[in-house]
Design a protein around this motif. Structure first.
Motif, PDB file in Angstrom:
ATOM      1  N   SER A 135       0.661  -1.086   0.079  1.00 26.45           N
ATOM      2  CA  SER A 135       0.075   0.128   0.244  1.00 26.45           C
ATOM      3  C   SER A 135       0.801   1.279  -0.012  1.00 26.45           C
ATOM      4  O   SER A 135       0.447   2.239   0.373  1.00 26.45           O
ATOM      5  N   SER A 137       4.321   3.355  -1.869  1.00 25.14           N
ATOM      6  CA  SER A 137       4.963   3.610  -3.446  1.00 25.14           C
ATOM      7  C   SER A 137       6.574   3.538  -3.274  1.00 25.14           C
ATOM      8  O   SER A 137       7.438   3.684  -4.327  1.00 25.14           O
ATOM      9  N   HIS A 167      -0.727   0.112 -12.303  1.00 27.23           N
ATOM     10  CA  HIS A 167      -2.141  -0.529 -11.943  1.00 27.23           C
ATOM     11  C   HIS A 167      -2.072  -1.019 -10.515  1.00 27.23           C
ATOM     12  O   HIS A 167      -0.955  -1.570 -10.002  1.00 27.23           O
ATOM     13  N   THR A 168      -3.426  -1.111  -9.879  1.00 22.33           N
ATOM     14  CA  THR A 168      -3.721  -1.435  -8.655  1.00 22.33           C
ATOM     15  C   THR A 168      -4.582  -2.701  -8.760  1.00 22.33           C
ATOM     16  O   THR A 168      -5.152  -2.865  -9.759  1.00 22.33           O
ATOM     17  N   ASP A 169      -4.902  -3.494  -7.838  1.00 22.45           N
ATOM     18  CA  ASP A 169      -6.194  -4.429  -7.879  1.00 22.45           C
ATOM     19  C   ASP A 169      -7.481  -3.301  -7.616  1.00 22.45           C
ATOM     20  O   ASP A 169      -7.324  -2.230  -7.626  1.00 22.45           O
ATOM     21  N   ASN A 177      -6.843   4.014  -4.735  1.00 18.60           N
ATOM     22  CA  ASN A 177      -6.299   3.063  -5.821  1.00 18.60           C
ATOM     23  C   ASN A 177      -5.705   3.974  -7.030  1.00 18.60           C
ATOM     24  O   ASN A 177      -4.488   3.699  -7.568  1.00 18.60           O
ATOM     25  N   LEU A 180      -2.410   5.952  -5.631  1.00 23.62           N
ATOM     26  CA  LEU A 180      -1.529   4.770  -5.385  1.00 23.62           C
ATOM     27  C   LEU A 180      -0.755   4.318  -6.463  1.00 23.62           C
ATOM     28  O   LEU A 180       0.580   4.514  -6.617  1.00 23.62           O
ATOM     29  N   SER A 181      -1.462   4.428  -7.548  1.00 19.63           N
ATOM     30  CA  SER A 181      -0.657   3.898  -8.958  1.00 19.63           C
ATOM     31  C   SER A 181      -0.149   5.071  -9.693  1.00 19.63           C
ATOM     32  O   SER A 181       0.949   4.941 -10.380  1.00 19.63           O
ATOM     33  N   ARG A 184       3.263   5.245  -7.489  1.00 21.59           N
ATOM     34  CA  ARG A 184       4.289   4.256  -7.697  1.00 21.59           C
ATOM     35  C   ARG A 184       4.833   4.560  -9.240  1.00 21.59           C
ATOM     36  O   ARG A 184       6.058   4.295  -9.225  1.00 21.59           O
ATOM     37  N   GLY A 209      -7.409   0.716 -10.400  1.00 20.43           N
ATOM     38  CA  GLY A 209      -8.055  -0.665 -10.594  1.00 20.43           C
ATOM     39  C   GLY A 209      -8.848  -0.891 -11.785  1.00 20.43           C
ATOM     40  O   GLY A 209      -9.506  -1.862 -11.928  1.00 20.43           O
ATOM     41  N   HIS A 222      -5.357 -10.942  -7.189  1.00 20.11           N
ATOM     42  CA  HIS A 222      -5.293  -9.367  -6.737  1.00 20.11           C
ATOM     43  C   HIS A 222      -3.840  -9.184  -6.945  1.00 20.11           C
ATOM     44  O   HIS A 222      -3.411  -7.963  -7.468  1.00 20.11           O
ATOM     45  N   ARG A 226      -1.738  -6.082  -9.593  1.00 20.37           N
ATOM     46  CA  ARG A 226      -0.916  -5.125  -9.086  1.00 20.37           C
ATOM     47  C   ARG A 226       0.155  -4.994  -9.908  1.00 20.37           C
ATOM     48  O   ARG A 226       1.038  -5.913  -9.497  1.00 20.37           O
TER      49      ARG A 226
END
Length: 235
Positions: A135, A137, A167-169, A177, A180-181, A184, A209, A222, A226
């Motif tokens: 969860s 980066s 990409h995340t789940d 999400n 977070l992507s 990252r 996601g 999942h 990710r």
């Protein structure tokens, strides 16, 4: 009067049209050849495809080519995998269909045993060994060798421009999400730029996601969802 078997065929054909809402003439066909980017020889590969964004229609093919129908004017993602070659992933858009109602996307696969060789525009490579803290980066140092492969590839191909796609789940809050992507792919770009690659050669795009590879509700599915993928924009 038509024979019974002809009547039966017409009934079944009519049902198919009602079920899918499309005639055979209106369905767009996706097709392409799989080959070695260096030698041009055909490669026997595993081709997985699914409609976007929800993956309601999906399938798997094996061979040196692929062909499948694209329904309801939906875009499709295809993933092509073969032993000894980098994974390639493309998005097929029905808007790109030719006059024969076909979306043709040949797939040149690049040998995965080094950074040399030809890399084609549109090619997508998944960074399989890229590890982040849960969860977060922050990139795990174990990921550096794979990122160094990307750095070397860009140094050897000085006109190459890439796009990092995060990409995340699809679990949890969609906005979280997406953020977070974004963080990252920004972290991956920062690492690559720190190795003396011009920042304007590294684009980023976040999907959160919205484009899962699998809709199965399992830890493995999942985990696969990710990911960070590298798309070649120019070369």
């Amino acid at each position: 009067m038509a024979p019974l078997h002809v009547k039966l065929f017409l009934v079944l054909y009519s049902v198919a049209i009602i079920t899918f809402g499309q005639t055979a003439d209106s369905v767009i066909q996706a097709e392409g050849q799989i080959y070695n980017a260096e030698t041009k020889e055909p490669i026997n590969a595993r081709i997985s495809y699914q409609s976007l964004p929800y993956g309601n229609r999906l399938g798997t093919l094996n061979g040196t080519s692929f062909s499948f129908p694209m329904f309801d004017n939906e875009k499709y993602a295809i993933t092509v995998e073969a032993t000894g070659f980098a994974v390639a992933r493309y998005m097929l858009d029905p808007a790109q269909a030719n006059g024969n109602r076909k979306v043709v996307q040949d797939v040149p696969l690049t040998p995965s045993n080094g950074t040399t060789g030809k890399h084609t525009v549109g090619q997508v490579m998944r960074l399989n060994n890229l590890i982040f803290q849960v969860s977060r980066s922050k990139i795990d140092p174990e990921s550096y060798p794979e990122l160094d492969v990307v750095v070397n590839m860009m140094k050897e191909n000085t006109s190459m421009i890439i796009q990092l796609e995060g990409h995340t789940d699809y679990q949890g809050n969609a906005n979280d999400n997406m953020r977070l992507s974004q963080l990252r792919v920004a972290a991956v770009k920062n690492y690559i730029v720190s190795k003396k690659i011009a920042k304007n050669r590294v684009k980023t795009k976040a999907f959160g996601g919205t484009q899962p590879l699998s809709r199965e509700d399992t830890p493995e599915a999942h985990r696969i969802n990710r990911r960070v993928e590298l798309r070649i924009l120019e070369n």
